[in-house]
Design a protein around this motif. Structure first.
Motif, PDB file in Angstrom:
ATOM      1  N   HIS A 178      -3.133   6.253   2.872  1.00  0.00           N
ATOM      2  CA  HIS A 178      -4.535   6.500   2.531  1.00  0.00           C
ATOM      3  C   HIS A 178      -4.955   7.946   2.778  1.00  0.00           C
ATOM      4  O   HIS A 178      -5.972   8.224   3.413  1.00  0.00           O
ATOM      5  CB  HIS A 178      -5.435   5.522   3.280  1.00  0.00           C
ATOM      6  CG  HIS A 178      -5.269   4.096   2.826  1.00  0.00           C
ATOM      7  ND1 HIS A 178      -4.988   3.764   1.518  1.00  0.00           N
ATOM      8  CD2 HIS A 178      -5.339   2.915   3.508  1.00  0.00           C
ATOM      9  CE1 HIS A 178      -4.904   2.435   1.415  1.00  0.00           C
ATOM     10  NE2 HIS A 178      -5.096   1.904   2.599  1.00  0.00           N
ATOM     11  N   THR A 179      -4.135   8.848   2.243  1.00  0.00           N
ATOM     12  CA  THR A 179      -4.466  10.277   2.254  1.00  0.00           C
ATOM     13  C   THR A 179      -4.446  10.765   0.803  1.00  0.00           C
ATOM     14  O   THR A 179      -3.537  11.493   0.398  1.00  0.00           O
ATOM     15  CB  THR A 179      -3.460  11.066   3.111  1.00  0.00           C
ATOM     16  OG1 THR A 179      -2.115  10.791   2.647  1.00  0.00           O
ATOM     17  CG2 THR A 179      -3.570  10.681   4.575  1.00  0.00           C
ATOM     18  N   ALA A 190     -11.206   7.130   3.472  1.00  0.00           N
ATOM     19  CA  ALA A 190     -10.686   8.029   2.434  1.00  0.00           C
ATOM     20  C   ALA A 190     -11.500   7.906   1.153  1.00  0.00           C
ATOM     21  O   ALA A 190     -11.763   8.903   0.467  1.00  0.00           O
ATOM     22  CB  ALA A 190      -9.218   7.726   2.161  1.00  0.00           C
ATOM     23  N   LEU A 245       0.802  -1.234   0.000  1.00  0.00           N
ATOM     24  CA  LEU A 245       0.000   0.000   0.000  1.00  0.00           C
ATOM     25  C   LEU A 245       0.831   1.279   0.000  1.00  0.00           C
ATOM     26  O   LEU A 245       0.262   2.371  -0.052  1.00  0.00           O
ATOM     27  CB  LEU A 245      -0.928   0.008   1.225  1.00  0.00           C
ATOM     28  CG  LEU A 245      -1.922  -1.161   1.329  1.00  0.00           C
ATOM     29  CD1 LEU A 245      -2.709  -1.055   2.630  1.00  0.00           C
ATOM     30  CD2 LEU A 245      -2.862  -1.198   0.132  1.00  0.00           C
ATOM     31  N   SER A 269      -7.493  -1.045  -1.989  1.00  0.00           N
ATOM     32  CA  SER A 269      -7.842  -2.022  -0.979  1.00  0.00           C
ATOM     33  C   SER A 269      -6.868  -3.193  -1.043  1.00  0.00           C
ATOM     34  O   SER A 269      -6.223  -3.438  -2.074  1.00  0.00           O
ATOM     35  CB  SER A 269      -9.277  -2.518  -1.210  1.00  0.00           C
ATOM     36  OG  SER A 269      -9.529  -3.724  -0.525  1.00  0.00           O
ATOM     37  N   GLU A 299      -7.649  -1.233   6.211  1.00  0.00           N
ATOM     38  CA  GLU A 299      -8.849  -1.315   5.382  1.00  0.00           C
ATOM     39  C   GLU A 299      -9.885  -0.270   5.788  1.00  0.00           C
ATOM     40  O   GLU A 299     -10.568   0.309   4.943  1.00  0.00           O
ATOM     41  CB  GLU A 299      -9.446  -2.721   5.464  1.00  0.00           C
ATOM     42  CG  GLU A 299      -8.640  -3.775   4.703  1.00  0.00           C
ATOM     43  CD  GLU A 299      -8.658  -3.555   3.200  1.00  0.00           C
ATOM     44  OE1 GLU A 299      -9.512  -4.136   2.505  1.00  0.00           O
ATOM     45  OE2 GLU A 299      -7.799  -2.784   2.702  1.00  0.00           O
ATOM     46  N   TYR A 337      -8.736   3.050   4.390  1.00  0.00           N
ATOM     47  CA  TYR A 337      -9.022   3.112   2.952  1.00  0.00           C
ATOM     48  C   TYR A 337     -10.491   3.429   2.708  1.00  0.00           C
ATOM     49  O   TYR A 337     -10.821   4.290   1.880  1.00  0.00           O
ATOM     50  CB  TYR A 337      -8.655   1.793   2.284  1.00  0.00           C
ATOM     51  CG  TYR A 337      -9.085   1.715   0.834  1.00  0.00           C
ATOM     52  CD1 TYR A 337      -8.430   2.452  -0.146  1.00  0.00           C
ATOM     53  CD2 TYR A 337     -10.171   0.931   0.447  1.00  0.00           C
ATOM     54  CE1 TYR A 337      -8.829   2.407  -1.474  1.00  0.00           C
ATOM     55  CE2 TYR A 337     -10.580   0.872  -0.872  1.00  0.00           C
ATOM     56  CZ  TYR A 337      -9.912   1.616  -1.830  1.00  0.00           C
ATOM     57  OH  TYR A 337     -10.327   1.571  -3.141  1.00  0.00           O
ATOM     58  N   ALA A 358      -1.499   9.038  -2.717  1.00  0.00           N
ATOM     59  CA  ALA A 358      -2.279   8.875  -1.494  1.00  0.00           C
ATOM     60  C   ALA A 358      -1.402   8.824  -0.250  1.00  0.00           C
ATOM     61  O   ALA A 358      -1.714   8.139   0.710  1.00  0.00           O
ATOM     62  CB  ALA A 358      -3.134   7.615  -1.585  1.00  0.00           C
ATOM     63  N   PHE A 412      -3.233   3.886  -3.452  1.00  0.00           N
ATOM     64  CA  PHE A 412      -4.566   4.033  -2.867  1.00  0.00           C
ATOM     65  C   PHE A 412      -5.431   2.890  -3.376  1.00  0.00           C
ATOM     66  O   PHE A 412      -6.080   2.982  -4.417  1.00  0.00           O
ATOM     67  CB  PHE A 412      -5.166   5.386  -3.243  1.00  0.00           C
ATOM     68  CG  PHE A 412      -6.464   5.675  -2.532  1.00  0.00           C
ATOM     69  CD1 PHE A 412      -6.561   5.549  -1.155  1.00  0.00           C
ATOM     70  CD2 PHE A 412      -7.589   6.072  -3.237  1.00  0.00           C
ATOM     71  CE1 PHE A 412      -7.753   5.807  -0.493  1.00  0.00           C
ATOM     72  CE2 PHE A 412      -8.781   6.334  -2.586  1.00  0.00           C
ATOM     73  CZ  PHE A 412      -8.860   6.192  -1.209  1.00  0.00           C
TER      74      PHE A 412
END
Length: 520
Positions: A392-393, A350, A198, A204, A344, A347, A306, A202
């Motif tokens: 996850h940004t 976001a 990850l 799953s 998760e 994610y 991300a 970005f």
């Protein structure tokens, strides 16, 4: 307009590490090369800067660790560049049953690692699963790494060469999230494994894009080990610059290309200042999206960046609630709120347009492995750097209010980290004379603005597997993963196939694609 009457063998656009690697290979082969860089300095994402002017500390502002740079490139070009191994792979603090503890994993499996897994899970099963899983990946990495510097093979060809059908299936054919859940039972351990799928992606855990990211992070140089660049990332750039100049590469800074023409006789580019250069071929060592705009063609779609990057200078390392020695905890990758479920959930938040509240983070302390980026005075005082990478940004969360969202993300990152610190991180940040603290935050939008990463995507575009996935691709013009639909234009940056990460592979392969025309 100022037209240069010299026609070069190759124009290279982009002076990051890939552009410099390509320039060195071509010049070494006797080609006349000019490199055009839009910024006032070389390096792109691989720069070291004096982030906090009053402190003599040179931080790797963007990219910060090295895994994928092949020894072959170092040897071929005579690069005098050293990377330092880390004795600790990772430390992951956790709180269970009202007790603070941590999962400490050594780079070479040892009794301390086994005991740490046993303390977390109550048995030896998870530790053994960890060893088996990564032993399999290490074998794949050793076998696959040489192919990264060779013409592309099909999936079937490479799978056969690897001779590891079950490992291949787990990494190339089944979502990595499913594999992780099947092989590990503890949520925290599952998350530590998942993080490599990850970083900068970005997606799953159940998206195949995560598999591609995971693969690139684990096969580097045949070992997958993440190493510290001695002297910071800028040391690599400085050395490549030296080599390029020694072989006669011409380098023009502040030369942003604004027009590109290509025809049967070669290519012609014009810069923002009106300078014109012509060559037989062009290697584009920047994002493919920018090349598409220059050519007036469709811009390739991809996931947006991300990641949140935070650079810090500390007056001392903070103590942890788990009482582990911070020199151990921060020597490897320090994971925060990165269990499988937490990743998760972040994610999903976001994806729903909300900044994750318990922000997943990972960080490391460069100066525990390499203190040369600090002055002698700062070393004597016990200063350290800390590099933080938030997950996850995505860029979309910063669009409406870039500075406000960045301030919010910074506070969430600090709060997330402080959950596990006895000394709040603010209490150990070096003070600046203007009353601020030595902390710098870069959002995906900052990366897009400052070093032209499309929507902050550190890979330029979605990663591909390092092979041709079907017969249609095999019949295409892709041989080295650098070719475009124009026989005079090659992709030499991270957006090339096999181009992700600080590797120089894209630069090498683009140069090989061009040079191979000479022997046909």
């Amino acid at each position: 307009m100022k037209e240069n009457n010299k026609k070069y063998d190759a124009i290279i656009i982009g002076g990051g590490h890939n552009g410099l690697v390509a320039a060195c290979y071509l010049a070494k082969a006797g080609k006349s090369v000019i490199l055009l860089e839009s910024n006032k300095e070389l390096g792109g994402a691989t720069t070291s800067v004096k982030t906090f002017p009053e402190y003599d500390a040179h931080l790797s502002r963007y990219s910060y660790l090295v895994s994928l740079l092949p020894d072959q490139i170092v040897a071929d070009l005579g690069i005098n560049f050293t990377t330092i191994g880390r004795s600790i792979t990772s430390y992951t603090p956790y709180q269970r049953g009202g007790t603070d503890a941590g999962l400490l994993i050594s780079s070479d499996w040892d009794e301390a690692s086994a005991n740490s897994f046993h303390q977390l899970t109550g048995s030896d099963k998870e530790g053994k699963a960890w060893c088996n899983f990564y032993d399999d990946i290490a074998l794949l990495a050793k076998r696959m790494a040489p192919s990264m510097l060779q013409p592309l093979k099909t999936a079937a060809e490479l799978k056969s060469e690897m001779g590891l059908p079950e490992v291949w299936r787990n990494l190339m054919e089944v979502p990595i999230g499913e594999v992780i859940r099947n092989q590990f039972s503890d949520d925290l351990v599952q998350g530590v494994v998942l993080t490599d799928a990850l970083i900068g992606t970005f997606a799953s855990a159940n998206h195949m894009q995560a598999n591609r990211c995971f693969l690139y992070h684990l096969i580097g140089n045949g070992t997958g080990k993440w190493r510290v660049p001695q002297g910071g990332m800028g040391a690599l750039v400085n050395e490549l610059h030296r080599i390029a100049i020694s072989w006669g590469v011409e380098i023009k800074l502040q030369s942003k290309v604004t027009a590109l023409e290509s025809g049967a006789m070669g290519v012609r580019v014009e810069t923002e200042s009106g300078d014109i250069y012509t060559a037989k071929d062009l290697l584009f060592a920047a994002a493919p999206q920018h090349l598409a705009k220059l050519r007036g063609s469709a811009v390739p779609e991809s996931l947006e960046g991300a990641q949140l990057k935070i650079n810090m200078l500390l007056s001392r390392l903070p103590r942890l609630k788990s009482n582990v020695d911070p020199r151990l905890a921060f020597a490897g990758t320090f994971h925060v709120n990165q269990s499988y479920d937490q990743l998760e959930l972040a994610y999903a938040s976001a994806l729903n347009g909300e900044m994750p509240q318990r922000l997943p983070l990972e960080m490391y302390c460069h100066t525990l492995s390499d203190s040369s980026i600090l002055s002698a005075a700062l070393n004597e005082k016990g200063f350290h750097t800390l590099t933080l990478f938030g997950f996850h940004t995505p860029a979309q969360l910063f669009d409406a209010n870039p500075e406000g969202a960045k301030a919010s993300a910074k506070q969430l990152a600090i709060a997330s980290l402080n959950e596990y610190l006895l000394d709040p991180i603010e209490s150990v940040l070096a003070p600046c004379s203007d009353g601020s603290l030595a902390i710098e935050v870069k959002s995906p939008l900052d990366l897009a603005q400052e070093i032209s990463l499309p929507r902050g995507n550190i890979f330029h575009r979605d990663l591909d597997f390092p092979f041709l996935e079907d017969d249609d691709e095999k019949s295409s013009h892709q041989i080295w993963g650098a070719e475009t639909d124009d026989p005079h234009i090659y992709i030499a940056g991270a957006g090339a196939r096999r181009g992700g990460g600080v590797s120089g592979i894209a630069g090498h392969n683009a140069a090989m694609a061009l040079l191979s025309k000479d022997v046909k």
